[in-house]
Design a protein around this motif. Sequence first.
Motif, PDB file in Angstrom:
ATOM      1  N   GLU A 104       3.081  -1.222  -8.839  1.00 13.94           N
ATOM      2  CA  GLU A 104       4.440  -1.684  -8.911  1.00 13.94           C
ATOM      3  C   GLU A 104       5.379  -0.290  -9.178  1.00 13.94           C
ATOM      4  O   GLU A 104       6.417  -0.032  -8.857  1.00 13.94           O
ATOM      5  N   THR A 105       4.438   0.763  -9.958  1.00 12.03           N
ATOM      6  CA  THR A 105       5.377   2.077 -10.249  1.00 12.03           C
ATOM      7  C   THR A 105       5.608   2.639  -9.272  1.00 12.03           C
ATOM      8  O   THR A 105       6.727   3.413  -8.931  1.00 12.03           O
ATOM      9  N   VAL A 106       4.464   2.913  -8.186  1.00 17.08           N
ATOM     10  CA  VAL A 106       4.591   3.654  -7.058  1.00 17.08           C
ATOM     11  C   VAL A 106       5.754   3.137  -6.135  1.00 17.08           C
ATOM     12  O   VAL A 106       6.533   3.870  -5.641  1.00 17.08           O
ATOM     13  N   GLU A 107       5.737   1.629  -6.158  1.00 16.02           N
ATOM     14  CA  GLU A 107       6.949   1.207  -5.339  1.00 16.02           C
ATOM     15  C   GLU A 107       8.385   1.505  -5.841  1.00 16.02           C
ATOM     16  O   GLU A 107       9.086   1.983  -4.909  1.00 16.02           O
ATOM     17  N   LEU A 108       8.399   1.617  -7.045  1.00 10.21           N
ATOM     18  CA  LEU A 108       9.774   2.005  -7.604  1.00 10.21           C
ATOM     19  C   LEU A 108       9.790   3.690  -7.289  1.00 10.21           C
ATOM     20  O   LEU A 108      10.994   4.010  -7.063  1.00 10.21           O
ATOM     21  N   PHE A 109       8.777   4.373  -7.468  1.00 14.22           N
ATOM     22  CA  PHE A 109       9.049   5.855  -7.696  1.00 14.22           C
ATOM     23  C   PHE A 109       9.402   6.131  -6.134  1.00 14.22           C
ATOM     24  O   PHE A 109      10.082   7.202  -5.797  1.00 14.22           O
ATOM     25  N   GLU A 110       8.794   5.657  -4.932  1.00 14.65           N
ATOM     26  CA  GLU A 110       8.873   5.776  -3.580  1.00 14.65           C
ATOM     27  C   GLU A 110      10.515   5.582  -3.006  1.00 14.65           C
ATOM     28  O   GLU A 110      11.086   6.216  -2.317  1.00 14.65           O
ATOM     29  N   LYS A 111      11.456   4.742  -3.857  1.00 17.22           N
ATOM     30  CA  LYS A 111      12.615   4.828  -3.605  1.00 17.22           C
ATOM     31  C   LYS A 111      13.530   5.822  -4.516  1.00 17.22           C
ATOM     32  O   LYS A 111      14.785   5.934  -4.209  1.00 17.22           O
ATOM     33  N   ASP A 112      12.858   6.659  -5.527  1.00 17.55           N
ATOM     34  CA  ASP A 112      13.664   7.713  -6.027  1.00 17.55           C
ATOM     35  C   ASP A 112      13.797   8.941  -5.183  1.00 17.55           C
ATOM     36  O   ASP A 112      13.136   9.329  -4.334  1.00 17.55           O
ATOM     37  N   ASP A 113      14.917   9.623  -5.519  1.00 16.98           N
ATOM     38  CA  ASP A 113      15.367  10.605  -4.760  1.00 16.98           C
ATOM     39  C   ASP A 113      14.435  11.543  -4.738  1.00 16.98           C
ATOM     40  O   ASP A 113      14.341  12.650  -3.881  1.00 16.98           O
ATOM     41  N   ALA A 114      13.480  11.779  -5.861  1.00 13.90           N
ATOM     42  CA  ALA A 114      12.426  13.113  -5.969  1.00 13.90           C
ATOM     43  C   ALA A 114      11.531  12.782  -4.956  1.00 13.90           C
ATOM     44  O   ALA A 114      10.781  13.712  -4.488  1.00 13.90           O
ATOM     45  N   CYS A 115      11.376  11.658  -4.284  1.00 13.26           N
ATOM     46  CA  CYS A 115      10.184  11.228  -3.329  1.00 13.26           C
ATOM     47  C   CYS A 115      10.676  10.621  -2.034  1.00 13.26           C
ATOM     48  O   CYS A 115      10.134  10.956  -1.007  1.00 13.26           O
ATOM     49  N   ARG A 116      11.735  10.171  -1.969  1.00 13.72           N
ATOM     50  CA  ARG A 116      12.293   9.505  -0.749  1.00 13.72           C
ATOM     51  C   ARG A 116      12.453  10.335   0.557  1.00 13.72           C
ATOM     52  O   ARG A 116      13.050  11.296   0.148  1.00 13.72           O
ATOM     53  N   GLU A 117      11.881  10.003   1.468  1.00  9.77           N
ATOM     54  CA  GLU A 117      11.999  10.718   2.704  1.00  9.77           C
ATOM     55  C   GLU A 117      11.448  12.184   2.748  1.00  9.77           C
ATOM     56  O   GLU A 117      11.831  13.235   3.506  1.00  9.77           O
ATOM     57  N   LYS A 118      10.579  12.410   1.642  1.00 15.16           N
ATOM     58  CA  LYS A 118      10.076  13.476   1.416  1.00 15.16           C
ATOM     59  C   LYS A 118       8.580  13.580   1.281  1.00 15.16           C
ATOM     60  O   LYS A 118       7.869  14.600   1.694  1.00 15.16           O
ATOM     61  N   ILE A 119       8.147  12.737   0.471  1.00 14.03           N
ATOM     62  CA  ILE A 119       6.654  12.631   0.064  1.00 14.03           C
ATOM     63  C   ILE A 119       5.876  11.386   0.488  1.00 14.03           C
ATOM     64  O   ILE A 119       6.613  10.399   0.152  1.00 14.03           O
ATOM     65  N   THR A 120       4.787  11.545   0.972  1.00 14.38           N
ATOM     66  CA  THR A 120       3.934  10.359   1.049  1.00 14.38           C
ATOM     67  C   THR A 120       2.910  10.003  -0.028  1.00 14.38           C
ATOM     68  O   THR A 120       2.425  11.219  -0.442  1.00 14.38           O
ATOM     69  N   ILE A 121       2.976   8.725  -0.634  1.00 11.79           N
ATOM     70  CA  ILE A 121       1.866   8.459  -1.600  1.00 11.79           C
ATOM     71  C   ILE A 121       0.917   7.611  -0.855  1.00 11.79           C
ATOM     72  O   ILE A 121       1.163   6.701  -0.447  1.00 11.79           O
ATOM     73  N   GLU A 122      -0.478   8.304  -1.104  1.00  3.90           N
ATOM     74  CA  GLU A 122      -1.736   7.451  -0.475  1.00  3.90           C
ATOM     75  C   GLU A 122      -2.455   6.868  -1.958  1.00  3.90           C
ATOM     76  O   GLU A 122      -2.650   7.524  -2.886  1.00  3.90           O
ATOM     77  N   LYS A 123      -2.808   5.587  -1.783  1.00  4.22           N
ATOM     78  CA  LYS A 123      -3.484   5.161  -3.087  1.00  4.22           C
ATOM     79  C   LYS A 123      -5.039   4.707  -2.734  1.00  4.22           C
ATOM     80  O   LYS A 123      -5.280   4.111  -1.680  1.00  4.22           O
TER      81      LYS A 123
END
Length: 274
Positions: free
Chosen positions: A133-152
């Motif tokens: 849930e936290t990662v889904e929200l963070f992926e929409k944040d400007d610090a992450c969006r279209e810049k960083i991929t997150i693998e779990k």
Amino acid sequence: HLSIFQILYKILLTALACFAVAFLSSFLAEQTRRTRKELWAMEDQVKRVEKMAVIGEMAAGLAHEIKNPLASLAGSIQILKDGIQLDADHARLMKIVLREADRLSSLVNNFLLFARPPAGKSEIIDLSRAITETVELFEKDDACREKITIEKKVSDGICIQMDPIHFRQVLWNLLLNAAEAIDGSGSIDINLFSAKGRKACMEISDTGCGISAEVIGSIFDPFFTTKHNGTGLGLSIVHSILESYDSHLEVRSRQGTGTTFAVHLKRSEPPTHA
């Protein structure tokens, strides 16, 4: 007067004994090395906690002394702004004063959170679900969006007892810290697994610039930062929150390669449903 077979038997027995001694010596040496490494880590942790406790006590009193007059000041300026007819230049100056007062208020609140984290309402948290849930929200944040991929890589069935708001704040700050360490595009890996001693370990690794050996010893100190716009309180708050739950944070880094923050948490039994 020994036969050739008796001589060979004694030679073989002696050789096996030598191999056994060598193996046991190597095993004991490795165990000693690991124990020494764990003791050093625990010693660093104790020193860090003691330093944080002293700073926290001073910080809490100072932050309270600043917070009340700051709130009065901001309120008074807002009343003056609403009650007086201002020209364009004066209105702009009033907005700057109010904006900076809000920034100071936010800084003081973060400082209080570092100094004395609120107790919160602990409950059983399923870490797999909370991380997703936290990662889904963070992926929409400007610090992450279209810049960083997150693998779990997250193991199921691992639970802890903590205030969900505190856990989200810990994970969000670590994700934000990892994202800000990446110049351009990169990746963040989250690894959750069970550890010995009824512990859970959550590792957040980034492909960022890494931390130098000279800096790594100070990253948990309040107001220490190497970022242009950072306050230096993010990791201090994370460390303080985790300490209040008898958990701790470790860091491994190599400059130019990336950094891994390992969060060691106390496991809890999953809730039973009737």
